[in-house]
Design an enzyme around this catalytic site. Structure first.
Site, PDB file in Angstrom:
ATOM      1  N   SER A 167       0.900  -1.163   0.029  1.00 32.39           N
ATOM      2  CA  SER A 167       0.006   0.053   0.095  1.00 32.39           C
ATOM      3  C   SER A 167       0.801   1.306   0.117  1.00 32.39           C
ATOM      4  CB  SER A 167      -1.044   0.307   1.097  1.00 32.39           C
ATOM      5  OG  SER A 167      -0.072  -0.240   2.384  1.00 32.39           O
ATOM      6  N   LEU A 168       1.896   1.222   0.687  1.00 29.85           N
ATOM      7  CA  LEU A 168       2.719   2.183   0.651  1.00 29.85           C
ATOM      8  C   LEU A 168       4.065   2.608  -0.106  1.00 29.85           C
ATOM      9  CD1 LEU A 168       2.740   2.808   4.849  1.00 29.85           C
ATOM     10  CD2 LEU A 168       0.993   3.578   2.934  1.00 29.85           C
ATOM     11  N   ALA A 169       4.337   1.353  -0.537  1.00 32.08           N
ATOM     12  CA  ALA A 169       5.613   1.130  -1.333  1.00 32.08           C
ATOM     13  C   ALA A 169       5.933   0.019  -2.202  1.00 32.08           C
ATOM     14  CB  ALA A 169       6.742   1.124  -0.281  1.00 32.08           C
TER      15      ALA A 169
ATOM     16  N   VAL B   1       9.153  -2.969  -3.925  1.00 37.93           N
ATOM     17  CA  VAL B   1      10.190  -3.532  -3.627  1.00 37.93           C
ATOM     18  C   VAL B   1      10.858  -3.879  -4.854  1.00 37.93           C
ATOM     19  CG1 VAL B   1      11.829  -5.237  -2.488  1.00 37.93           C
ATOM     20  CG2 VAL B   1       9.676  -4.091  -1.304  1.00 37.93           C
TER      21      VAL B   1
ATOM     22  N   LYS C 101      13.490  -0.879  -1.063  1.00 38.07           N
ATOM     23  CA  LYS C 101      11.988  -0.396  -0.971  1.00 38.07           C
ATOM     24  C   LYS C 101      11.766   1.065  -1.151  1.00 38.07           C
ATOM     25  CE  LYS C 101       8.516  -0.564   2.766  1.00 38.07           C
ATOM     26  NZ  LYS C 101       8.114  -0.920   4.046  1.00 38.07           N
TER      27      LYS C 101
ATOM     28  N   ASP D 200       2.030  -5.678  12.354  1.00 36.82           N
ATOM     29  CA  ASP D 200       1.163  -5.884  10.887  1.00 36.82           C
ATOM     30  C   ASP D 200       1.892  -7.174  10.423  1.00 36.82           C
ATOM     31  OD1 ASP D 200      -0.337  -5.207   8.622  1.00 36.82           O
ATOM     32  OD2 ASP D 200       1.221  -3.864   7.814  1.00 36.82           O
TER      33      ASP D 200
END
Length: 538
Positions: A169-171, A173, A187, A324
């Site tokens: 969702s945020l990054a 790889v 990342k 998480d």
């Protein structure tokens, strides 16, 4: 303009921007320290809010229209309701993917709420939110690397794969190689997040507050508060790297017996910034991929035990918890120093990824939570109530709290049978849980409002771990509960020894410890007998 600064601007002005005219927007742009970012903020909010409103309205209309006139409890109503659940879950999934960012995180959170929402939503979100996240273009990735490291990928790295191996969702790889040949994982934060984080938060806050005003029982303002606090931290990759290092130091210092079996990738600090993280590349199996785990010569049951023990140590002893632990954030590989047993099976090593979301439990909360789980494992109704109340559930909702933690009804929670917490997985149990979720929705909402946010994150962690163990064990087992009972009991005993100041007090605690060991020995024997009976039944 920094992420935190933009966040503050968005929190104060975002909702108003949806309704105000161009003059107000122009004034805000002129006075902003970053006009371009402010323009993006004000133009993004109306689009997202419109999407949210259309999606919510279509879901409400579908339920009202499709179920109108159908008798409550009838087979036809149940069939139609299932179809509406599926359609609505698909609409919500589509909204999350279109908006991205926070919405993906919300979708992931929804996928863990088995105790609250229909199974159709959980299944749809769980199947998609971890594996179909949006991908930034290679040009956008190059832009981030240029800005953060001062050069193009080919100038910084010896090799750099343009296609990401994973996206979240945020990054996302990318695999790369350093000049010395070392294989690394890079990342890279999605470029739009800084600009849209404040807008996303504002629209979500507006909708949640509006729904609460229209439907007072729907009170999820705590979720908005949690996002406001946690998201800026998750967007800081240097903080993530520090969290990973602290986690490993805690295992070495506080849990040396399994420190070698838990690992976090080494970070290359000179090639890392708040928006880009370069770390050691780890080859391993995703924690839920049982087929590959077996191919690596590992037993899924041993992997399940390791996951359970590692997180039990974090929660009940370290008080610094990776919150998480869904399947995409956990890898497993053979322990590098392991030679295998006589059957050729190696020992597993758990690799923890994505250290952006951690929570610290203060001493009192940690010990009360440990005492609660000790009581749940031993069916101690009095202690369950006492520690649930201490954690904020109240004397009226402690039984519901116990049910959410264990996914078991109260009569099973206090059942004296050794496997009382084991979920059989049969259809009647699923139906019973869904019935409770529907029947007690207002009480569940009130409970979630009462509990401290750190305990809400423990609930999320608990839900993630339950899903991981279910995938590894193809169901539920007694063994994880024995491990949780042992580690939580050890934490409680250690706390009591710290508080005792007399020799007599220490003797009493040591005697209690001996009794606990005897009880766990009995539970292990019961587990062995259950496994024997299961093996003989085939």
């Amino acid at each position: 303009m920094s992420t935190r600064s933009l966040w503050r601007v968005g929190a104060k002005l975002a909702v108003a921007a949806t309704f105000l005219g161009g003059g107000a927007v122009g004034a805000a742009v002129i006075t902003s320290p970053d006009p371009q970012a402010t323009i993006k903020l004000y133009t993004t909010i109306p689009v997202r809010l419109f999407r949210d409103t259309v999606t919510a309205a279509s879901i409400v209309f579908d339920y009202e229209y499709s179920l109108w006139g159908l008798a409550e409890g009838s087979a036809e109503r149940l069939r139609v309701k299932h179809e509406v659940h599926c359609r609505s879950a698909d609409r919500l999934q589509e909204l999350c993917f279109k908006n991205g960012g926070i919405y993906i995180k919300l979708g992931q959170h929804i996928s863990q709420l088995e105790y609250l929402i229909p199974e159709e939503y959980v299944k749809t979100m769980r199947e998609s939110m971890l594996n179909r996240c949006p991908v930034s273009s290679y040009d956008q990735v190059c832009e981030v690397i240029q800005k953060e490291l001062g050069g193009k990928p080919e100038e910084i790295f010896d090799e750099f794969e343009p296609v990401p191996v994973a996206s979240a969702s945020l990054a996302q790889v990318h695999v790369a190689r350093l000049r010395n040949g070392q294989k690394v994982a890079v990342k890279v934060q999605h470029t739009h997040l800084t600009d849209t984080a404040a807008a996303d938060h504002a629209t979500v806050e507006f909708i949640v507050n509006t729904l609460h005003r229209l439907f007072p029982n729907f009170d999820y303002r705590w979720l908005v508060d949690e996002i406001r606090e946690s998201l800026p931290k998750e967007l800081d990759f240097l903080l993530e790297a520090k969290n990973g290092e602290k986690c490993m130091k805690n295992f070495q210092k506080l849990s040396p017996h399994i420190a070698q079996s838990v690992y976090a990738p080494v970070v290359y600090w000179s090639l890392s910034t708040s928006k880009l993280l370069t770390m050691e590349f780890i080859d391993g199996a995703q924690i839920s991929d049982v087929r590959v785990i077996r191919q690596l010569g590992l037993r899924p049951s041993e992997v399940s035990n390791l996951v359970t023990e590692a997180f039990a140590e974090m929660i009940y002893k370290h008080g610094f918890v990776h919150c998480d632990p869904h399947a995409a954030n956990l890898l497993v590989r053979p322990l590098p120093s392991s030679k295998g047993n006589i059957l050729g099976k190696g020992k597993p090593q758990l690799v923890l990824l994505d250290h952006g979301l951690y929570k610290e439990l203060d001493f009192a909360t940690r010990i009360n939570y440990a005492a609660l789980w000790k009581a749940l494992v031993f069916s101690d109704a009095k202690s369950i109530k006492e520690n649930s109340v201490k954690l904020g559930a109240g004397e009226d909702l402690y039984a519901l709290f116990a049910g959410i933690l264990t996914m078991r009804p109260w009569n099973r929670v206090i059942d004296r049978s050794v496997d009382h917490l084991v979920i059989k997985g049969i259809e009647s149990e699923r139906s019973e849980l869904q019935m409770y979720a529907s029947q007690y929705f207002p009480q569940i909402s009130e409970l979630l409002r009462r509990l401290p946010r750190v305990i809400l994150l423990m609930l999320k962690t608990n839900d993630c771990l339950r899903a991981v163990n279910k995938a590894l064990l193809q169901g539920s087992s007694l063994e994880p509960f024995i491990i949780i009972g042992k580690v939580s009991s050890e934490a409680v005993i250690e706390a009591k020894l710290l508080q005792k100041r007399s020799v007599l007090g220490w003797i009493i605690v040591w005697f209690e410890q001996i009794l606990l060991e005897a009880r766990f020995l009995g539970m292990q024997l019961a587990l062995w007998l259950l496994q024997m009976r299961k093996a003989l039944s085939y």
